[in-house]
Design an enzyme around this catalytic site. Structure first.
Site, PDB file in Angstrom:
ATOM      1  N   HIS A 109      -2.043 100.641  46.353  1.00 48.99           N
ATOM      2  CA  HIS A 109      -0.973  99.639  46.152  1.00 48.99           C
ATOM      3  C   HIS A 109      -1.587  98.259  45.896  1.00 48.99           C
ATOM      4  CE1 HIS A 109       3.482  98.566  47.115  1.00 48.99           C
ATOM      5  NE2 HIS A 109       2.966  97.710  46.259  1.00 48.99           N
TER       6      HIS A 109
ATOM      7  N   ARG B 274       7.361 102.165  42.906  1.00 48.16           N
ATOM      8  CA  ARG B 274       7.444 102.328  44.352  1.00 48.16           C
ATOM      9  C   ARG B 274       7.245 103.811  44.670  1.00 48.16           C
ATOM     10  NH1 ARG B 274       6.612  97.824  45.121  1.00 48.16           N
ATOM     11  NH2 ARG B 274       7.892  96.241  46.110  1.00 48.16           N
TER      12      ARG B 274
END
Ligand code: NDP
Ligand code: OXD
Length: 314
Positions: free
Chosen positions: A277, A229
């Site tokens: 991502h 993350r």
């Protein structure tokens, strides 16, 4: 009783279709599109739901997070006290394996350097090319995703070890907790971070950690790979480390702010691979089948699988 979908900007109608196929006969409602009575909702399948919406569902029995990481859910102070199930799915796990192996190879085999040279029509072989057996890969987080990628790297010859929170027997040397971190970093040439974002791991990828990585490896400096993350990263520290050479390279799939703003200095950092991502995007149909399968088993009296431990935050 209905299943409520809250998929944010993740194409709600595509998810409705996927759930329609996976759970025929069940009422599928989309928050923000369909009107519904909150008391009719028994399950919610969500990705970054608006805070407070889940708390307003009095008959809710389980929340299915539509991804593997649950940090967005855990950040909701109104989160109701029902089981949270996260995604553990072969399709997603294999995609992450591909991405991790690719990034390790890109840096190990100096792909960025050769692409630069190619653009300049230069044929230069500056340094000897080390073999994988001389490269030490360290996984930060040795969960579902890392445990899939590690054997592939081992098969290629890499030396692999890992760092996690709890001790146990594993196929690789496992360093544990704060006490094990120093030794883990000192023996790592390529750090692959697959940690969840929790209060304990926020900004763990900072200058101090980078300073602990091995500097005696064969790649001219340590390499950082992160698909966990963005919140795990101190992006100013990573930028400085790439500029100073404290990091020989990095690959980042996740960022503090996504999409990464067009004027962010990381876009121009040396030896950095940026992916949007998408290292392991969730396949709608595979995830819908996984959730529908869990609901069917639960309604048949079996326990839910891959339930998040709230006290750990992952
Ligand atoms: P798991 O829960 O299976 O594994 C998490 C690992 O992190 C475990 O080994 C755990 O230790 C370790 N860990 C957690 N907290 C700490 C800590 N404080 N100190 C040391 N180790 C810690 O997760 P997954 O492998 O399924 O996924 C990992 C993360 O990857 C997700 O949370 C998500 O954020 C991210 N992800 C990103 C995607 C992308 O597209 N970029 C796609 C999918 C996931 P222990 O084994 O001791 O419990
Ligand atoms: C996930 C992700 O957590 O896609 O599954 O980031």
């Amino acid at each position: 009783m209905a299943l409520l979908l809250m998929t944010g900007n993740w194409k709600p109608e595509t998810w409705r279709e996927a759930f329609g196929e996976a759970a025929p006969g069940r009422t599928i409602l989309i928050h923000g599109t369909d009107g519904y009575d909150p008391a009719d909702i028994r399950y919610a399948a969500t990705w970054k739901p608006p805070q407070g919406v889940l708390a307003a569902l009095p008959k809710l029995e389980a929340i299915f997070n539509l991804g593997a990481g649950v940090d967005a859910l855990m950040g909701d102070p109104t989160l109701p006290d029902v089981p949270i199930v996260r995604v553990v799915d072969d399709n997603l796990t294999k995609r992450m394996g591909e991405w991790v192996v690719l990034q390790v190879l890109i840096h190990h085999r100096r792909v960025l350097t050769y692409l630069e040279q190619q653009r300049r029509h230069e044929w230069i072989d500056r340094r000897p090319q080390p073999i994988a057996e001389d490269v030490r890969v360290g996984f930060m987080g040795y969960g579902v995703l890392a445990r899939h990628a590690a054997p592939i790297l081992i098969a290629l010859g890499y030396q692999v070890h890992a760092w996690a929170r709890t001790p146990r027997d594993t196929d690789v040397t496992l360093h544990v907790g704060e006490d094990g971190l120093g030794e883990f970093l000192a023996g790592t040439d390529v750090l692959v971070c697959l940690l969840p974002l929790t209060p304990d791991t926020r900004r763990i990828l900072n200058a101090r950690l980078i300073g602990g990585l091995a500097t005696d490896g064969p790649l001219g400096g340590p390499v950082l790979v992160n698909a966990g993350r963005g919140g795990l990263q101190d992006e100013d520290d990573i930028l400085r480390a790439l500029q100073s050479g404290a990091l020989a390279g990095a690959s980042l799939d996740v960022f503090q702010t996504e999409p990464l703003p067009a004027d962010h200095p990381l876009w121009d950092a040396p030896n950095l691979v940026i992916t949007p991502h998408n290292s392991a995007i969730s396949d709608h149909r595979a995830i819908a089948r996984y959730v529908a399968g869990q609901i069917a088993a639960y309604e048949a009296g079996e326990p839910l699988q891959n339930v998040v431990a709230r006290d750990r935050g992952y």
